[in-house]
Design a protein around this motif. Structure first.
Motif, PDB file in Angstrom:
ATOM      1  N   VAL A   1      97.796  -6.361 101.092  1.00 45.93           N
ATOM      2  CA  VAL A   1      97.061  -5.080 100.178  1.00 45.93           C
ATOM      3  C   VAL A   1      95.416  -5.159 100.393  1.00 45.93           C
ATOM      4  CG1 VAL A   1      97.181  -3.956  98.147  1.00 45.93           C
ATOM      5  CG2 VAL A   1      99.203  -4.970  99.394  1.00 45.93           C
ATOM      6  N   LEU A   2      95.435  -6.626  99.956  1.00 47.19           N
ATOM      7  CA  LEU A   2      93.402  -7.095  99.437  1.00 47.19           C
ATOM      8  C   LEU A   2      94.190  -8.643 100.422  1.00 47.19           C
ATOM      9  CD1 LEU A   2      92.462  -5.657  96.287  1.00 47.19           C
ATOM     10  CD2 LEU A   2      91.290  -5.304  98.455  1.00 47.19           C
ATOM     11  N   ALA A   3      92.640  -8.839 101.124  1.00 47.56           N
ATOM     12  CA  ALA A   3      92.837 -10.241 101.793  1.00 47.56           C
ATOM     13  C   ALA A   3      91.947 -10.945 100.552  1.00 47.56           C
ATOM     14  CB  ALA A   3      92.538 -10.224 102.783  1.00 47.56           C
ATOM     15  N   GLY A   4      92.192 -11.642 100.208  1.00 48.36           N
ATOM     16  CA  GLY A   4      90.907 -12.571  99.610  1.00 48.36           C
ATOM     17  C   GLY A   4      91.076 -13.091  98.142  1.00 48.36           C
ATOM     18  N   VAL A   5      92.106 -12.123  97.219  1.00 46.45           N
ATOM     19  CA  VAL A   5      92.066 -12.291  96.864  1.00 46.45           C
ATOM     20  C   VAL A   5      93.363 -13.139  95.281  1.00 46.45           C
ATOM     21  CG1 VAL A   5      92.936 -11.177  94.140  1.00 46.45           C
ATOM     22  CG2 VAL A   5      91.243  -9.663  95.891  1.00 46.45           C
ATOM     23  N   GLY A   6      93.041 -14.094  95.297  1.00 44.43           N
ATOM     24  CA  GLY A   6      93.777 -15.062  94.613  1.00 44.43           C
ATOM     25  C   GLY A   6      94.113 -14.761  93.010  1.00 44.43           C
ATOM     26  N   ASN A   7      94.287 -15.397  92.385  1.00 48.91           N
ATOM     27  CA  ASN A   7      95.548 -16.160  91.136  1.00 48.91           C
ATOM     28  C   ASN A   7      93.833 -16.046  90.090  1.00 48.91           C
ATOM     29  OD1 ASN A   7      97.865 -15.190  89.078  1.00 48.91           O
ATOM     30  ND2 ASN A   7      98.100 -17.730  89.327  1.00 48.91           N
ATOM     31  N   VAL A   8      92.876 -16.216  90.437  1.00 45.86           N
ATOM     32  CA  VAL A   8      92.038 -15.647  88.971  1.00 45.86           C
ATOM     33  C   VAL A   8      91.338 -14.754  89.381  1.00 45.86           C
ATOM     34  CG1 VAL A   8      89.797 -16.614  88.090  1.00 45.86           C
ATOM     35  CG2 VAL A   8      91.507 -18.220  89.350  1.00 45.86           C
ATOM     36  N   TYR A   9      90.966 -14.142  90.680  1.00 45.55           N
ATOM     37  CA  TYR A   9      90.275 -12.527  90.571  1.00 45.55           C
ATOM     38  C   TYR A   9      91.270 -11.891  90.208  1.00 45.55           C
ATOM     39  CZ  TYR A   9      86.241 -14.494  93.159  1.00 45.55           C
ATOM     40  OH  TYR A   9      84.763 -15.079  93.646  1.00 45.55           O
ATOM     41  N   ARG A  10      92.705 -11.850  90.681  1.00 41.77           N
ATOM     42  CA  ARG A  10      93.687 -11.176  90.274  1.00 41.77           C
ATOM     43  C   ARG A  10      93.785 -10.700  88.788  1.00 41.77           C
ATOM     44  NH1 ARG A  10      99.299 -10.905  89.817  1.00 41.77           N
ATOM     45  NH2 ARG A  10      99.307 -13.846  89.314  1.00 41.77           N
ATOM     46  N   ALA A  11      93.182 -12.223  88.113  1.00 40.23           N
ATOM     47  CA  ALA A  11      93.839 -11.291  86.531  1.00 40.23           C
ATOM     48  C   ALA A  11      92.140 -10.847  85.157  1.00 40.23           C
ATOM     49  CB  ALA A  11      93.699 -13.316  85.530  1.00 40.23           C
ATOM     50  N   GLU A  12      91.475 -11.527  86.401  1.00 35.32           N
ATOM     51  CA  GLU A  12      90.040 -11.364  85.827  1.00 35.32           C
ATOM     52  C   GLU A  12      89.565 -10.106  86.136  1.00 35.32           C
ATOM     53  OE1 GLU A  12      87.984 -13.766  83.514  1.00 35.32           O
ATOM     54  OE2 GLU A  12      90.577 -14.773  84.034  1.00 35.32           O
ATOM     55  N   VAL A  13      90.008  -9.397  87.259  1.00 34.13           N
ATOM     56  CA  VAL A  13      89.500  -8.294  87.506  1.00 34.13           C
ATOM     57  C   VAL A  13      90.301  -7.319  86.556  1.00 34.13           C
ATOM     58  CG1 VAL A  13      88.151  -8.664  89.584  1.00 34.13           C
ATOM     59  CG2 VAL A  13      90.733  -7.769  89.479  1.00 34.13           C
ATOM     60  N   LEU A  14      91.486  -6.862  86.477  1.00 33.24           N
ATOM     61  CA  LEU A  14      92.155  -6.353  85.832  1.00 33.24           C
ATOM     62  C   LEU A  14      92.173  -5.924  84.173  1.00 33.24           C
ATOM     63  CD1 LEU A  14      95.728  -7.093  87.778  1.00 33.24           C
ATOM     64  CD2 LEU A  14      94.840  -5.169  87.328  1.00 33.24           C
ATOM     65  N   PHE A  15      91.419  -7.194  84.098  1.00 33.41           N
ATOM     66  CA  PHE A  15      90.950  -8.129  82.515  1.00 33.41           C
ATOM     67  C   PHE A  15      89.490  -6.708  82.352  1.00 33.41           C
ATOM     68  CE2 PHE A  15      88.151  -8.490  79.031  1.00 33.41           C
ATOM     69  CZ  PHE A  15      89.717  -9.291  77.902  1.00 33.41           C
ATOM     70  N   ARG A  16      88.669  -7.113  83.196  1.00 33.85           N
ATOM     71  CA  ARG A  16      87.330  -6.420  83.646  1.00 33.85           C
ATOM     72  C   ARG A  16      87.860  -4.849  83.312  1.00 33.85           C
ATOM     73  NH1 ARG A  16      83.008  -9.845  84.898  1.00 33.85           N
ATOM     74  NH2 ARG A  16      82.057  -8.056  86.295  1.00 33.85           N
ATOM     75  N   ALA A  17      89.103  -4.420  83.879  1.00 36.41           N
ATOM     76  CA  ALA A  17      88.885  -3.108  84.504  1.00 36.41           C
ATOM     77  C   ALA A  17      90.223  -2.793  83.108  1.00 36.41           C
ATOM     78  CB  ALA A  17      89.609  -2.725  85.462  1.00 36.41           C
ATOM     79  N   GLY A  18      90.373  -2.862  81.845  1.00 37.62           N
ATOM     80  CA  GLY A  18      91.414  -3.073  81.099  1.00 37.62           C
ATOM     81  C   GLY A  18      92.653  -2.387  81.489  1.00 37.62           C
ATOM     82  N   ILE A  19      93.637  -2.686  82.830  1.00 37.48           N
ATOM     83  CA  ILE A  19      94.482  -2.355  83.791  1.00 37.48           C
ATOM     84  C   ILE A  19      95.668  -3.829  82.900  1.00 37.48           C
ATOM     85  CG2 ILE A  19      95.309  -2.049  85.514  1.00 37.48           C
ATOM     86  CD1 ILE A  19      93.170  -0.813  86.841  1.00 37.48           C
ATOM     87  N   ASP A  20      96.283  -3.072  82.520  1.00 41.31           N
ATOM     88  CA  ASP A  20      97.258  -3.946  82.428  1.00 41.31           C
ATOM     89  C   ASP A  20      98.586  -4.154  84.354  1.00 41.31           C
ATOM     90  OD1 ASP A  20     100.104  -4.918  81.977  1.00 41.31           O
ATOM     91  OD2 ASP A  20     100.369  -3.574  80.126  1.00 41.31           O
ATOM     92  N   PRO A  21      98.249  -5.215  83.993  1.00 40.29           N
ATOM     93  CA  PRO A  21      99.052  -5.944  85.907  1.00 40.29           C
ATOM     94  C   PRO A  21     100.819  -5.339  85.785  1.00 40.29           C
ATOM     95  CG  PRO A  21      98.658  -7.628  83.840  1.00 40.29           C
ATOM     96  CD  PRO A  21      97.883  -6.899  83.099  1.00 40.29           C
ATOM     97  N   HIS A  22     101.003  -5.174  84.498  1.00 37.77           N
ATOM     98  CA  HIS A  22     102.404  -4.561  85.005  1.00 37.77           C
ATOM     99  C   HIS A  22     102.651  -2.872  85.084  1.00 37.77           C
ATOM    100  CE1 HIS A  22     102.767  -8.287  81.950  1.00 37.77           C
ATOM    101  NE2 HIS A  22     103.683  -8.565  83.215  1.00 37.77           N
ATOM    102  N   ARG A  23     101.170  -2.843  84.964  1.00 39.99           N
ATOM    103  CA  ARG A  23     101.534  -1.017  85.861  1.00 39.99           C
ATOM    104  C   ARG A  23     101.823  -1.023  87.297  1.00 39.99           C
ATOM    105  NH1 ARG A  23      96.034   2.648  85.254  1.00 39.99           N
ATOM    106  NH2 ARG A  23      95.932   1.217  83.102  1.00 39.99           N
TER     107      ARG A  23
END
Length: 269
Positions: free
Chosen positions: A161-183
């Motif tokens: 889906v997206l190349a290069g995104v790992g656990n840190v960027y995943r958690a942090e960009v979703l927080f910065r966007a205000g998006i629940d990761p379970h959505r």
């Protein structure tokens, strides 16, 4: 596992060290001995990365001969260590490259193989767009996300889906966007996805330039220390139970598809 910015930083470094130079390539460990023997004495052309994959391109020894390419995937434990002068090998060095400007040792990768152009194309065809590559088309990722019932937190970690995104960027960009990761991905709007993509394009080059991720906005970059002494602060990553830097809610944690997931239940909806 190293995230995409690390591989792009390595590609930049290896190009600086070796481009245009005849290099010595060996495999002290022996597991890449045949490949090293074929590469030894060739001129290094360039290194490039896509997501978590790194390629070393060499100039063919003669016209009409295919150019040698090395594919490296660091996996969980792989790492390159640079040196100024070659010393007797220490540890399990899969590949050593030495040139006039210095050298590097590769230890512990998941993959280190000679490949063809067709094999490179096959790997790229399986990968999603890379936010660090200007030619990447984010619509490819959006088409996968908005049709999926999988949680967006899982989708962002899927290299198809997206190349290069790992656990840190995943958690942090979703927080910065205000998006629940379970959505579910299908409930993420195009505007929200575009915001995440733009944020990755802003944040990941900082990681390439500095060698470390910087994800906390200046107005929140204070208070509780980072999760490790040698790391910048994060909003949620590895901060389970600690107070959210924005609202004070304890940071939540649970595994998602085999990887640790961190989020704020108040800031992310």
């Amino acid at each position: 596992m190293p995230e995409g910015h690390t591989l792009h930083r390595l590609a930049r470094r290896h190009t600086e060290l070796f481009a245009g130079e005849q290099v010595a390539v060996t495999s002290p460990q022996g597991r890449f001995a045949d490949g090293a023997a074929r590469l030894d004495g060739h001129v290094f052309e360039r290194a490039e990365a896509w997501g978590k994959h790194l390629w070393h391109h060499y100039i063919p020894a003669a016209s009409g001969v295919s150019a040698p390419i090395v594919h490296v995937h660091l996996g969980l434990y792989g790492a390159f260590t640079d040196f100024d002068r070659p010393e007797p090998p220490v540890g399990q060095i899969r590949m050593r490259i030495a040139g006039p400007r210095g050298g590097t040792d590769l230890r512990g990768p998941t993959a280190c193989d000679l490949v063809t152009e067709e094999q490179v194309d096959a790997v790229l065809a399986r990968l999603g767009p890379d936010p660090l590559r200007a030619e990447s088309d984010p619509d490819r990722a959006w088409q996968r996300i908005h049709r999926s019932a999988r949680p967006v937190g899982a989708l962002l970690m899927d290299q198809k889906v997206l190349a290069g995104v790992g656990n840190v960027y995943r958690a942090e960009v979703l927080f910065r966007a205000g998006i629940d990761p379970h959505r579910p991905g299908r409930f993420v709007s195009r505007a929200e996805f575009d915001g995440v993509w733009a944020d990755l394009q802003d944040l990941m080059p900082v990681g390439v330039a500095r060698g470390r991720m910087h994800v906390v906005r200046a107005e929140h970059d204070h208070g509780a220390p980072s999760y490790a002494p040698d790391r910048p602060r994060t909003y949620v990553y590895r901060r389970a139970g600690e107070s959210c830097r924005v609202c004070g809610t304890p940071v939540s944690y649970q595994p998602m598809e085999g990887r640790n997931l961190f989020w704020c239940s108040t800031c992310q909806v």
